[in-house]
Design a protein around this motif. Structure first.
Motif, PDB file in Angstrom:
ATOM      1  N   GLN A  77     -23.359  36.096 -14.361  1.00 45.67           N
ATOM      2  CA  GLN A  77     -22.281  35.153 -14.070  1.00 45.67           C
ATOM      3  C   GLN A  77     -22.695  34.161 -12.985  1.00 45.67           C
ATOM      4  N   HIS A  78     -23.402  34.653 -11.978  1.00 39.05           N
ATOM      5  CA  HIS A  78     -23.877  33.810 -10.882  1.00 39.05           C
ATOM      6  C   HIS A  78     -24.767  32.692 -11.443  1.00 39.05           C
ATOM      7  N   LYS A  79     -25.705  33.062 -12.309  1.00 36.69           N
ATOM      8  CA  LYS A  79     -26.608  32.077 -12.914  1.00 36.69           C
ATOM      9  C   LYS A  79     -25.821  31.060 -13.740  1.00 36.69           C
ATOM     10  N   ALA A  80     -24.863  31.531 -14.524  1.00 34.09           N
ATOM     11  CA  ALA A  80     -24.065  30.623 -15.342  1.00 34.09           C
ATOM     12  C   ALA A  80     -23.275  29.645 -14.462  1.00 34.09           C
ATOM     13  N   LEU A  81     -22.691  30.149 -13.378  1.00 34.82           N
ATOM     14  CA  LEU A  81     -21.933  29.283 -12.473  1.00 34.82           C
ATOM     15  C   LEU A  81     -22.834  28.267 -11.779  1.00 34.82           C
ATOM     16  N   MET A  82     -24.028  28.705 -11.371  1.00 33.63           N
ATOM     17  CA  MET A  82     -24.966  27.760 -10.744  1.00 33.63           C
ATOM     18  C   MET A  82     -25.310  26.637 -11.712  1.00 33.63           C
ATOM     19  N   ASP A  83     -25.612  26.999 -12.945  1.00 35.14           N
ATOM     20  CA  ASP A  83     -25.938  25.982 -13.948  1.00 35.14           C
ATOM     21  C   ASP A  83     -24.769  25.026 -14.154  1.00 35.14           C
ATOM     22  N   GLU A  84     -23.559  25.593 -14.195  1.00 32.05           N
ATOM     23  CA  GLU A  84     -22.362  24.767 -14.390  1.00 32.05           C
ATOM     24  C   GLU A  84     -22.160  23.807 -13.212  1.00 32.05           C
ATOM     25  N   ILE A  85     -22.324  24.312 -12.001  1.00 36.68           N
ATOM     26  CA  ILE A  85     -22.146  23.472 -10.804  1.00 36.68           C
ATOM     27  C   ILE A  85     -23.201  22.367 -10.780  1.00 36.68           C
ATOM     28  N   LEU A  86     -24.449  22.740 -10.987  1.00 39.68           N
ATOM     29  CA  LEU A  86     -25.523  21.753 -10.925  1.00 39.68           C
ATOM     30  C   LEU A  86     -25.402  20.702 -12.021  1.00 39.68           C
ATOM     31  N   GLY A  87     -24.858  21.075 -13.164  1.00 35.60           N
ATOM     32  CA  GLY A  87     -24.725  20.135 -14.269  1.00 35.60           C
ATOM     33  C   GLY A  87     -23.415  19.370 -14.306  1.00 35.60           C
ATOM     34  N   ALA A  88     -22.511  19.687 -13.376  1.00 37.20           N
ATOM     35  CA  ALA A  88     -21.196  19.047 -13.380  1.00 37.20           C
ATOM     36  C   ALA A  88     -21.312  17.578 -12.971  1.00 37.20           C
ATOM     37  N   GLY A  89     -20.974  16.714 -13.888  1.00 39.59           N
ATOM     38  CA  GLY A  89     -21.024  15.281 -13.600  1.00 39.59           C
ATOM     39  C   GLY A  89     -19.800  14.777 -12.874  1.00 39.59           C
ATOM     40  N   ASP A  90     -18.731  15.567 -12.868  1.00 39.81           N
ATOM     41  CA  ASP A  90     -17.485  15.136 -12.244  1.00 39.81           C
ATOM     42  C   ASP A  90     -17.326  15.664 -10.822  1.00 39.81           C
ATOM     43  N   MET A  91     -18.385  16.263 -10.260  1.00 38.83           N
ATOM     44  CA  MET A  91     -18.332  16.771  -8.880  1.00 38.83           C
ATOM     45  C   MET A  91     -19.187  15.888  -7.985  1.00 38.83           C
ATOM     46  N   THR A  92     -18.701  15.653  -6.777  1.00 37.97           N
ATOM     47  CA  THR A  92     -19.493  14.904  -5.807  1.00 37.97           C
ATOM     48  C   THR A  92     -20.573  15.820  -5.253  1.00 37.97           C
ATOM     49  N   ALA A  93     -21.541  15.236  -4.591  1.00 43.61           N
ATOM     50  CA  ALA A  93     -22.605  16.030  -3.971  1.00 43.61           C
ATOM     51  C   ALA A  93     -22.011  17.003  -2.948  1.00 43.61           C
ATOM     52  N   GLU A  95     -18.975  18.344  -2.980  1.00 43.13           N
ATOM     53  CA  GLU A  95     -18.287  19.414  -3.701  1.00 43.13           C
ATOM     54  C   GLU A  95     -19.299  20.419  -4.274  1.00 43.13           C
ATOM     55  N   LYS A  96     -20.402  19.890  -4.799  1.00 41.41           N
ATOM     56  CA  LYS A  96     -21.435  20.778  -5.326  1.00 41.41           C
ATOM     57  C   LYS A  96     -22.023  21.640  -4.214  1.00 41.41           C
ATOM     58  N   THR A  97     -22.287  21.020  -3.071  1.00 45.76           N
ATOM     59  CA  THR A  97     -22.852  21.754  -1.932  1.00 45.76           C
ATOM     60  C   THR A  97     -21.901  22.848  -1.475  1.00 45.76           C
ATOM     61  N   GLN A  98     -20.624  22.529  -1.379  1.00 46.42           N
ATOM     62  CA  GLN A  98     -19.628  23.529  -0.971  1.00 46.42           C
ATOM     63  C   GLN A  98     -19.535  24.672  -1.991  1.00 46.42           C
ATOM     64  N   ALA A  99     -19.527  24.320  -3.261  1.00 45.85           N
ATOM     65  CA  ALA A  99     -19.448  25.342  -4.314  1.00 45.85           C
ATOM     66  C   ALA A  99     -20.689  26.223  -4.294  1.00 45.85           C
ATOM     67  N   LEU A 100     -21.858  25.624  -4.116  1.00 47.61           N
ATOM     68  CA  LEU A 100     -23.099  26.410  -4.062  1.00 47.61           C
ATOM     69  C   LEU A 100     -23.145  27.297  -2.823  1.00 47.61           C
ATOM     70  N   ALA A 101     -22.648  26.795  -1.697  1.00 50.77           N
ATOM     71  CA  ALA A 101     -22.611  27.609  -0.477  1.00 50.77           C
ATOM     72  C   ALA A 101     -21.688  28.808  -0.656  1.00 50.77           C
ATOM     73  N   SER A 102     -20.557  28.577  -1.283  1.00 52.55           N
ATOM     74  CA  SER A 102     -19.616  29.671  -1.558  1.00 52.55           C
ATOM     75  C   SER A 102     -20.244  30.691  -2.507  1.00 52.55           C
ATOM     76  N   LEU A 103     -20.937  30.203  -3.505  1.00 52.33           N
ATOM     77  CA  LEU A 103     -21.602  31.087  -4.461  1.00 52.33           C
ATOM     78  C   LEU A 103     -22.716  31.885  -3.782  1.00 52.33           C
ATOM     79  N   ALA A 104     -23.463  31.242  -2.895  1.00 53.98           N
ATOM     80  CA  ALA A 104     -24.531  31.936  -2.161  1.00 53.98           C
ATOM     81  C   ALA A 104     -23.949  33.031  -1.274  1.00 53.98           C
ATOM     82  N   ASP A 105     -22.830  32.741  -0.632  1.00 48.38           N
ATOM     83  CA  ASP A 105     -22.169  33.747   0.203  1.00 48.38           C
ATOM     84  C   ASP A 105     -21.730  34.936  -0.645  1.00 48.38           C
ATOM     85  N   SER A 106     -21.159  34.649  -1.772  1.00 48.06           N
ATOM     86  CA  SER A 106     -20.728  35.696  -2.695  1.00 48.06           C
ATOM     87  C   SER A 106     -21.926  36.530  -3.153  1.00 48.06           C
TER      88      SER A 106
END
Length: 169
Positions: A77-93, A95-106
């Motif tokens: 699931q972590h890998k799938a979410l990372m791919d989704e975040i990195l490929g999201a065209g509707d997220m700002t840099a 937002e992506k950084t915050q989402a990735l930081a949250s995912l890394a913490d998790s």
């Protein structure tokens, strides 16, 4: 359509033994909605199929097997979410950084928790990492001995895995 008690008990037993509801429905020709209704009504009366299923899983496979599977599921699931975040065209840099930081913490929390629950797996991971480091060291510093070391290390890694974790990592 009324169903007899034996059919209901068979469906309950199949669920407790970890069969998915959709598969039970197909095997016993019972609509999935009926199964969910039985499950819900039984839970209201104190016969919680999910609790029994979890207890059965723990008793049958042990806590380490359950924790190992949970960690494996999380990593997928972590890998799938990372791919989704990195490929999201509707997220700002940002937002992506915050989402990735949250995912890394998790991820760090999950790995930390798994170390406490999976001491054998953690031990095996360290042992195999040491073997990898030794092989790299010999390859770099003593290349003439690398082939002989590799000949010994491959079966030794299998033996370490068998002794520490019951499987090759």
């Amino acid at each position: 359509m009324a169903h007899d008690a034996a059919l209901r008990a068979a469906c309950r037993a199949a669920y407790i033994n970890n069969m998915p509801l959709a598969q039970i429905a197909a095997a016993h020709t019972v609509p999935p909605g009926t199964l969910r209704g039985w499950k819900r009504r039984d839970a209201a009366r104190g016969d919680d199929w999910d609790k029994l299923r979890a207890a059965n899983l723990l008793a049958g496979e042990g806590m380490e097997a359950v924790a190992r599977q949970t960690l494996s599921d999380y990593v997928r699931q972590h890998k799938a979410l990372m791919d989704e975040i990195l490929g999201a065209g509707d997220m700002t840099a940002r937002e992506k950084t915050q989402a990735l930081a949250s995912l890394a913490d998790s991820f760090n929390k999950m790995v930390s928790a798994s170390r406490r629950v999976l001491p054998e797996t953690s031990e095996l991971s360290v042992a195999l990492r040491v073997i990898q480091l030794l092989a790299a060291f010999v390859q770099r510093e003593f290349p003439r001995h690398a082939a002989a070391l590799l000949e010994v290390l491959e079966p030794f890694a299998d033996e370490v895995a068998e002794k520490l974790g019951g499987h090759r990592a």
